[in-house]
Motif scaffolding. Structure first.
Motif, short mmCIF file in Angstrom:
data_model
loop_
_atom_site.label_atom_id
_atom_site.label_comp_id
_atom_site.label_asym_id
_atom_site.label_seq_id
_atom_site.Cartn_x
_atom_site.Cartn_y
_atom_site.Cartn_z
N VAL A 138 -17.42 7.24 61.97
CA VAL A 138 -16.19 7.26 61.19
C VAL A 138 -15.73 8.72 61.07
CG1 VAL A 138 -16.77 5.13 59.96
CG2 VAL A 138 -17.36 7.35 58.94
N SER A 139 -14.51 8.92 60.62
CA SER A 139 -13.97 10.27 60.52
C SER A 139 -14.72 11.08 59.46
CB SER A 139 -12.49 10.21 60.16
OG SER A 139 -12.34 9.83 58.79
N PRO A 140 -14.67 12.41 59.59
CA PRO A 140 -15.30 13.26 58.57
C PRO A 140 -14.77 12.98 57.17
CG PRO A 140 -14.82 14.57 60.51
CD PRO A 140 -14.18 13.21 60.73
N ASP A 141 -13.48 12.70 57.06
CA ASP A 141 -12.89 12.38 55.77
C ASP A 141 -13.51 11.13 55.17
OD1 ASP A 141 -10.83 12.71 53.65
OD2 ASP A 141 -10.04 10.83 54.49
N LYS A 162 -16.46 9.86 55.95
CA LYS A 162 -17.86 10.17 55.62
C LYS A 162 -17.95 10.80 54.23
CE LYS A 162 -19.17 11.06 60.37
NZ LYS A 162 -19.56 12.08 61.35
N ASP A 220 -20.96 2.50 62.92
CA ASP A 220 -19.71 2.61 62.17
C ASP A 220 -19.77 1.83 60.86
OD1 ASP A 220 -19.61 0.02 63.16
OD2 ASP A 220 -17.61 0.21 64.03
#
Length: 157
Positions: free
Chosen positions: A139-142, A144, A47
């Motif tokens: 972590v979230s796709p956003d 990333k 993360d």
């Protein structure tokens, strides 16, 4: 990063490789010369953000700005070892960064990084410098996407 035969493709970049994927990429890039090669990876178990550099940019504003931008996303920077289970890795990172001079001067036949795309890019003369970017997989796709944007904004533009 493993192919259909469960082979780690980022350990297959060497002469007479049995990997069709690595061979195809090496053939495609043969004769090309770039000042900078950026190799993006996703660390599925992490993360935190970190990256390898074949030169040393510690203390330069681009690195400081990237670190600040990544932190502003709520993503921590890796402090410690990248992967204790991978004999090719095991590098110590400070604030998400490792000047990995081993990439620029690998000991052929004995170097930890031998067989990686990054080491091949340097030893083949395809690139003068390599950044190996590790996007945190947890972590979230956003987030990333924002990490990748920050890399482009601060290291490549």
């Amino acid at each position: 990063r493993r192919n259909g035969e469960s082979v780690d493709l980022n350990r297959q970049f060497f002469e007479n490789t049995p990997s069709a994927e690595a061979k195809s990429m090496m053939e495609r890039l043969a004769g090309e010369q770039f000042d900078l090669c950026v190799s993006f990876h996703e660390d599925l178990a992490e993360d935190k953000f970190y990256f390898y550099d074949s030169q040393d940019m510690e203390g330069q504003p681009q690195l400081d700005n990237l670190r600040q931008s990544i932190r502003s996303l709520g993503v921590e920077l890796l402090n410690g070892i990248d992967d204790t289970d991978d004999t090719c890795l095991g590098f110590e990172f400070v604030d998400g960064y490792k000047a990995c001079l081993e990439l620029a001067r690998p000991v052929i036949g004995r170097g930890r990084m031998e067989g990686t795309f990054e080491a091949w890019a340097l030893t083949s003369g395809m690139a003068r410098r390599v950044h190996g970017i590790e996007v945190p997989g947890l972590v979230s796709p956003d987030v990333k996407g924002k990490v990748v944007d920050a890399v482009f904004k601060h290291l490549l533009v």
